[in-house]
Scaffold this motif. Structure first.
Motif, PDB file in Angstrom:
ATOM      1  N   PRO A  14       1.068  -1.020  -0.082  1.00  0.00           N
ATOM      2  CA  PRO A  14       0.161  -0.553   0.170  1.00  0.00           C
ATOM      3  C   PRO A  14       1.236   1.464   0.011  1.00  0.00           C
ATOM      4  CG  PRO A  14      -0.452  -1.027   2.527  1.00  0.00           C
ATOM      5  CD  PRO A  14       0.261  -1.838   0.952  1.00  0.00           C
ATOM      6  N   VAL A  15       0.075   2.123  -0.534  1.00  0.00           N
ATOM      7  CA  VAL A  15       1.179   3.560  -0.921  1.00  0.00           C
ATOM      8  C   VAL A  15       0.877   4.650   0.773  1.00  0.00           C
ATOM      9  CG1 VAL A  15       1.500   5.510  -2.047  1.00  0.00           C
ATOM     10  CG2 VAL A  15       0.785   3.256  -3.270  1.00  0.00           C
ATOM     11  N   ALA A  16       2.153   4.962   1.042  1.00  0.00           N
ATOM     12  CA  ALA A  16       1.822   5.769   2.411  1.00  0.00           C
ATOM     13  C   ALA A  16       2.376   6.686   2.356  1.00  0.00           C
ATOM     14  CB  ALA A  16       2.031   4.878   3.656  1.00  0.00           C
ATOM     15  N   CYS A  17       2.061   7.514   3.370  1.00  0.00           N
ATOM     16  CA  CYS A  17       2.721   9.402   3.183  1.00  0.00           C
ATOM     17  C   CYS A  17       1.841   9.655   4.735  1.00  0.00           C
ATOM     18  CB  CYS A  17       1.821  10.069   2.402  1.00  0.00           C
ATOM     19  SG  CYS A  17      -0.320  10.961   2.604  1.00  0.00           S
ATOM     20  N   ALA A  18       3.251  10.670   5.200  1.00  0.00           N
ATOM     21  CA  ALA A  18       3.112  11.522   6.860  1.00  0.00           C
ATOM     22  C   ALA A  18       1.449  12.290   6.527  1.00  0.00           C
ATOM     23  CB  ALA A  18       3.946  11.345   6.792  1.00  0.00           C
ATOM     24  N   ALA A  19       1.182  12.066   7.480  1.00  0.00           N
ATOM     25  CA  ALA A  19       0.625  12.887   7.920  1.00  0.00           C
ATOM     26  C   ALA A  19       0.801  14.391   7.920  1.00  0.00           C
ATOM     27  CB  ALA A  19       0.210  12.654   9.354  1.00  0.00           C
ATOM     28  N   ASP A  20       1.941  14.843   7.593  1.00  0.00           N
ATOM     29  CA  ASP A  20       1.982  16.429   7.231  1.00  0.00           C
ATOM     30  C   ASP A  20       2.051  16.470   5.412  1.00  0.00           C
ATOM     31  OD1 ASP A  20       4.309  15.341   7.046  1.00  0.00           O
ATOM     32  OD2 ASP A  20       5.256  16.637   8.068  1.00  0.00           O
ATOM     33  N   THR A  21       1.647  15.673   5.034  1.00  0.00           N
ATOM     34  CA  THR A  21       1.858  15.689   3.519  1.00  0.00           C
ATOM     35  C   THR A  21       0.682  16.710   2.928  1.00  0.00           C
ATOM     36  OG1 THR A  21       2.908  13.355   3.664  1.00  0.00           O
ATOM     37  CG2 THR A  21       1.638  14.235   0.951  1.00  0.00           C
ATOM     38  N   THR A  22       0.574  17.297   1.916  1.00  0.00           N
ATOM     39  CA  THR A  22      -0.580  18.152   1.346  1.00  0.00           C
ATOM     40  C   THR A  22      -0.959  17.087   0.692  1.00  0.00           C
ATOM     41  OG1 THR A  22       1.541  18.665  -0.499  1.00  0.00           O
ATOM     42  CG2 THR A  22       1.420  20.246   1.408  1.00  0.00           C
ATOM     43  N   VAL A  23      -2.017  18.175   0.696  1.00  0.00           N
ATOM     44  CA  VAL A  23      -3.040  17.508   0.201  1.00  0.00           C
ATOM     45  C   VAL A  23      -3.047  17.140  -1.607  1.00  0.00           C
ATOM     46  CG1 VAL A  23      -5.783  17.744  -0.966  1.00  0.00           C
ATOM     47  CG2 VAL A  23      -5.575  17.615   1.280  1.00  0.00           C
ATOM     48  N   THR A  52      -9.672   8.372  -2.903  1.00  0.00           N
ATOM     49  CA  THR A  52     -10.235   9.099  -3.871  1.00  0.00           C
ATOM     50  C   THR A  52     -11.601  10.048  -3.206  1.00  0.00           C
ATOM     51  OG1 THR A  52     -11.296   7.501  -5.102  1.00  0.00           O
ATOM     52  CG2 THR A  52      -9.021   8.258  -5.545  1.00  0.00           C
ATOM     53  N   LYS A  53     -12.637   9.621  -2.410  1.00  0.00           N
ATOM     54  CA  LYS A  53     -13.556   9.712  -2.147  1.00  0.00           C
ATOM     55  C   LYS A  53     -13.436  10.640  -1.058  1.00  0.00           C
ATOM     56  CE  LYS A  53     -18.194   8.517  -0.277  1.00  0.00           C
ATOM     57  NZ  LYS A  53     -18.765   7.324   0.607  1.00  0.00           N
ATOM     58  N   ASP A  54     -12.518  10.671  -0.235  1.00  0.00           N
ATOM     59  CA  ASP A  54     -11.896  12.406   0.590  1.00  0.00           C
ATOM     60  C   ASP A  54     -11.538  13.322  -0.311  1.00  0.00           C
ATOM     61  OD1 ASP A  54     -12.892  10.829   3.321  1.00  0.00           O
ATOM     62  OD2 ASP A  54     -10.993   9.485   3.050  1.00  0.00           O
ATOM     63  N   MET A  55     -10.571  12.747  -1.258  1.00  0.00           N
ATOM     64  CA  MET A  55      -9.912  13.792  -2.333  1.00  0.00           C
ATOM     65  C   MET A  55     -11.261  14.244  -2.412  1.00  0.00           C
ATOM     66  SD  MET A  55      -6.863  14.274  -1.912  1.00  0.00           S
ATOM     67  CE  MET A  55      -5.296  13.891  -1.325  1.00  0.00           C
ATOM     68  N   THR A  56     -12.103  13.267  -3.266  1.00  0.00           N
ATOM     69  CA  THR A  56     -13.276  14.669  -4.240  1.00  0.00           C
ATOM     70  C   THR A  56     -14.314  15.538  -2.947  1.00  0.00           C
ATOM     71  OG1 THR A  56     -13.409  13.592  -5.487  1.00  0.00           O
ATOM     72  CG2 THR A  56     -15.766  14.533  -5.470  1.00  0.00           C
ATOM     73  N   PHE A  57     -15.339  14.695  -2.181  1.00  0.00           N
ATOM     74  CA  PHE A  57     -15.760  15.147  -1.425  1.00  0.00           C
ATOM     75  C   PHE A  57     -15.296  16.575   0.594  1.00  0.00           C
ATOM     76  CE2 PHE A  57     -19.632  12.007  -1.497  1.00  0.00           C
ATOM     77  CZ  PHE A  57     -19.818  12.337  -3.363  1.00  0.00           C
ATOM     78  N   LYS A  58     -14.387  16.148   0.396  1.00  0.00           N
ATOM     79  CA  LYS A  58     -13.706  17.088   2.009  1.00  0.00           C
ATOM     80  C   LYS A  58     -12.854  18.272   0.946  1.00  0.00           C
ATOM     81  CE  LYS A  58     -13.989  12.645   4.992  1.00  0.00           C
ATOM     82  NZ  LYS A  58     -13.377  11.916   6.114  1.00  0.00           N
ATOM     83  N   ALA A  98     -14.621  19.323  -2.690  1.00  0.00           N
ATOM     84  CA  ALA A  98     -15.936  19.932  -2.801  1.00  0.00           C
ATOM     85  C   ALA A  98     -16.276  21.402  -1.760  1.00  0.00           C
ATOM     86  CB  ALA A  98     -16.878  19.001  -2.223  1.00  0.00           C
ATOM     87  N   GLN A  99     -14.672  21.299  -0.853  1.00  0.00           N
ATOM     88  CA  GLN A  99     -14.860  22.375   0.146  1.00  0.00           C
ATOM     89  C   GLN A  99     -14.018  23.228  -0.136  1.00  0.00           C
ATOM     90  OE1 GLN A  99     -15.004  20.831   4.252  1.00  0.00           O
ATOM     91  NE2 GLN A  99     -16.126  18.397   3.539  1.00  0.00           N
ATOM     92  N   SER A 100     -13.832  23.060  -2.012  1.00  0.00           N
ATOM     93  CA  SER A 100     -12.585  23.857  -1.670  1.00  0.00           C
ATOM     94  C   SER A 100     -10.827  24.236  -1.260  1.00  0.00           C
ATOM     95  CB  SER A 100     -13.215  25.625  -2.054  1.00  0.00           C
ATOM     96  OG  SER A 100     -13.971  25.178  -2.787  1.00  0.00           O
ATOM     97  N   THR A 110      -3.313  22.286   2.294  1.00  0.00           N
ATOM     98  CA  THR A 110      -3.874  20.950   3.599  1.00  0.00           C
ATOM     99  C   THR A 110      -3.098  20.150   3.672  1.00  0.00           C
ATOM    100  OG1 THR A 110      -5.886  22.377   3.189  1.00  0.00           O
ATOM    101  CG2 THR A 110      -6.220  20.677   4.294  1.00  0.00           C
ATOM    102  N   ALA A 111      -2.699  19.877   5.002  1.00  0.00           N
ATOM    103  CA  ALA A 111      -2.845  18.527   5.913  1.00  0.00           C
ATOM    104  C   ALA A 111      -3.011  17.223   5.318  1.00  0.00           C
ATOM    105  CB  ALA A 111      -1.893  18.824   6.608  1.00  0.00           C
TER     106      ALA A 111
END
Length: 608
Positions: free
Chosen positions: A152-161, A190-196, A199-201, A206-207
């Motif tokens: 699985p591809v992983a990233c740190a919590a402070d990675t930007t969107v 990808t749903k989080d990327m779209t909806f959160k 969609a919220q601009s 953003t981290a």
């Protein structure tokens, strides 16, 4: 030899359950088929009528309806119908009508009954039951470790969107594991990327922690796939991280993984290939072969079954390309046989396959005809390359004039190889003793083998040279119960599971087949036939077959693991990938092969 058309053979070689029958049985059934043609709208049979037999669709479409006239199915070329009534009392339980002009082949009712009575696999197929014997595991009872993506591809919590989105795009994944100090902190889809985010601009800076699902649901590697499915349905999630006992992320399983596994089968790929109208369209199906191989390995399918299923797809692709070539070029001027050798000929293809093929032409062929067969060979070989079966590095293909010759020339080839067994002759004879008919007239190969096999066995010098040639590939045995790895080059410190693994057994099987004048070309079948013919002792046959299974299964497990990691499969495995016990068992298998090679060399392994 019965007169069998290319279409009848193609039906036998692409339609379950006939595709799995012995070649002789397929030819016998093909010869008994009756061709029928119906115009669009014509009734083939009606409910309550006595059925003539089982119908196989060669061209066109058929609509099957119930007693009330409601459509039950719309069938096309490659499908069959009528079996339900035949198995009941011979009376049609449905009606069938030609939706378009249609060409059918009918297997009469008595022949159908005989087929089911004498072939358990056919009986099980038409009874819709599972044949007796070992069963591969059902999807729902498999552990998730066999189906999950292990990287699985992983990233740190402070990675930007924005960076996270780029990572998902580049890796072609639908989720990211979010870590904090190396520990699992959350998951982003990808749903989080779209909806959160979108969609919220939210700003691109953003981290990722701000839109993640924190502390996501997880499963252990020992959980069943059914556990994953039930949890996804109940909690309405589509991604589940798999976490081992130490808390480390071992993989991830998604709804897409489950859907892809359920949808993929060799039968579906063959159906898609058979109905493709171009090599490019066909390649979309053959591109899924590696995924199918990984799926079959995960389901603990026996290696001989896996390689047979993989090869069946190559056979279907070859026959479809031959049909497309004939559509383009017109009917062949003389009978021909397209034959495969190498791993396709032996029905032992894995995830790594080039093409090895040839054309045997009827002796009535004339020089003007070579333009036709040259273009046919180019069309098929180019098409196979497009489908992922790359050109043979040694040009052992029908596009090479040497391997596109009349039967009389092929007989002269074998006569020369047998009577003058040079190094090249031994190599070529070894390859060509694995020939198997794919498309065209199989009688041409039968005529070749009728002369070749007796002549080869009766020439003691040739046999001795074949035995010597079979010993050139040695199992990778090192000193002090170790395994001898490759010492230098690109694959340093790995085992070549092809040339030093399965090939020594393939070579032994070929010699046994020569000595017994056996026409089977599959290695497993050759070993069993050698035991039946008392060419090797029952104990030796069992040990060698068990060793072959161990080596071949290790090779497939290695390739499946590479596919799972997104790598191209190959035959080079580091012994470090195995546990101490696995290495010990693999070495024991190599010892058995080496022992059988020594017995063959000394003559002790053969019945006197």
């Amino acid at each position: 030899m019965p007169n069998i058309s290319f279409t009848e053979l193609e039906l036998m070689n692409t339609t379950p359950p006939f595709v799995a029958l012995p070649e002789a049985t397929k030819r016998e059934i093909a010869a008994s088929l009756t061709q029928m043609r119906y115009a669009a709208g014509a009734t083939i049979y009606s409910t309550g009528e006595t059925l003539a037999g089982l119908y196989l669709i060669a061209e066109g479409e058929v609509e099957v309806t119930d007693a009330l006239g409601s459509t039950l199915s719309h069938l096309r070329a490659g499908n069959q119908f009528g079996e339900r009534g035949l198995r009941k009392d011979g009376t049609a339980v449905t009606s069938a009508q030609a939706a378009t002009a249609v060409t059918l082949y009918c297997l009469n009712a008595s022949a159908f009954a005989q087929l089911c009575a004498t072939h358990p696999d056919a009986e099980a197929f038409y009874a819709r039951t599972t044949p007796a014997g070992p069963r591969k595991r059902d999807l729902m009872t498999m552990p998730v470790s066999d189906l999950m993506s292990r990287t699985p591809v992983a990233c740190a919590a402070d990675t930007t969107v924005q960076v996270a989105a780029q990572m998902m795009r580049d890796a072609k994944v639908s989720s990211l594991i979010v870590t904090d100090g190396g520990a699992l902190a959350g998951i982003v889809t990808t749903k989080d990327m779209t909806f959160k985010a979108l969609a919220q601009s939210l700003p691109a800076s953003t981290a990722i922690a701000d839109i993640q699902t924190p502390d996501p649901l997880t499963l252990s590697p020992t959980a069943l796939v059914s556990d994953a499915l039930h949890l996804m349905l109940e909690r309405k999630v589509s991604h589940l991280p798999i976490v081992d006992a130490t808390g480390d992320v071992a993989g991830i399983i998604t709804q897409t993984d489950l859907t892809r596994y359920q949808a993929l089968s060799s039968g579906q790929l063959i159906a898609d290939v058979v109905h493709a109208h171009s090599p490019e369209e066909m390649a979309k199906s053959t591109a899924q072969i590696t995924a199918l191989l990984a799926q079959l390995v995960a389901a603990k399918t026996e290696h001989g079954t896996i390689t047979r299923l993989i090869t069946d797809i190559a056979d279907a692709a070859t026959r479809r390309l031959l049909a497309l070539a004939e559509q383009k070029l017109g009917p062949p001027p003389v009978p021909y046989l397209w034959a495969a050798c190498g791993s396709q000929g032996r029905q032992e293809q894995t995830g790594v396959s080039d093409q090895d093929n040839c054309l045997i032409l009827d002796d009535s062929v004339a020089p003007p005809h070579d333009t036709y067969f040259s273009e046919l060979a180019k069309f098929v070989c180019d098409g196979l390359n497009t489908c992922g079966y790359v050109y043979c590095p040694g040009e052992m293909m029908a596009t090479t004039l040497r391997w596109r010759q009349p039967l009389r020339v092929w007989k002269s080839y074998f006569e020369k190889w047998i009577n003058n067994p040079s190094t090249e002759a031994q190599m070529l004879a070894s390859v060509m003793f694995d020939l198997r008919p794919i498309g065209g007239d199989p009688a041409l190969l039968t005529a070749l083998l009728d002369e070749t096999l007796p002549a080869a066995k009766s020439n003691s010098i040739f046999v001795a040279q074949m035995i010597a040639n079979s010993l050139k590939h040695a199992p990778p045995l090192g000193l002090l119960r170790g395994l001898a790895t490759i010492r230098s080059g690109e694959h340093k410190n790995t085992l070549d599971l092809k040339h030093n693994g399965v090939v020594p057994v393939v070579d032994l099987g070929r010699v046994y087949a020569l000595l017994g004048q056996m026409r089977v070309v599959n290695t497993g079948a050759r070993l069993m036939a050698a035991a039946d013919a008392s060419l090797i002792s029952p104990a030796g046959a069992k040990d060698l077959r068990d060793a072959y299974d161990m080596i071949a299964e290790t090779r497939l497990l290695h390739q499946a693991a590479q596919i799972d990691r997104g790598e191209a499969p190959d035959n080079f495995m580091s012994p470090g990938q195995l546990s101490d016990l696995e290495r010990s068992h693999l070495r024991d298998a190599f010892v058995v092969v080496k022992t059988m090679q020594s017995a063959l060399q000394s003559g002790r392994g053969l019945a006197q």
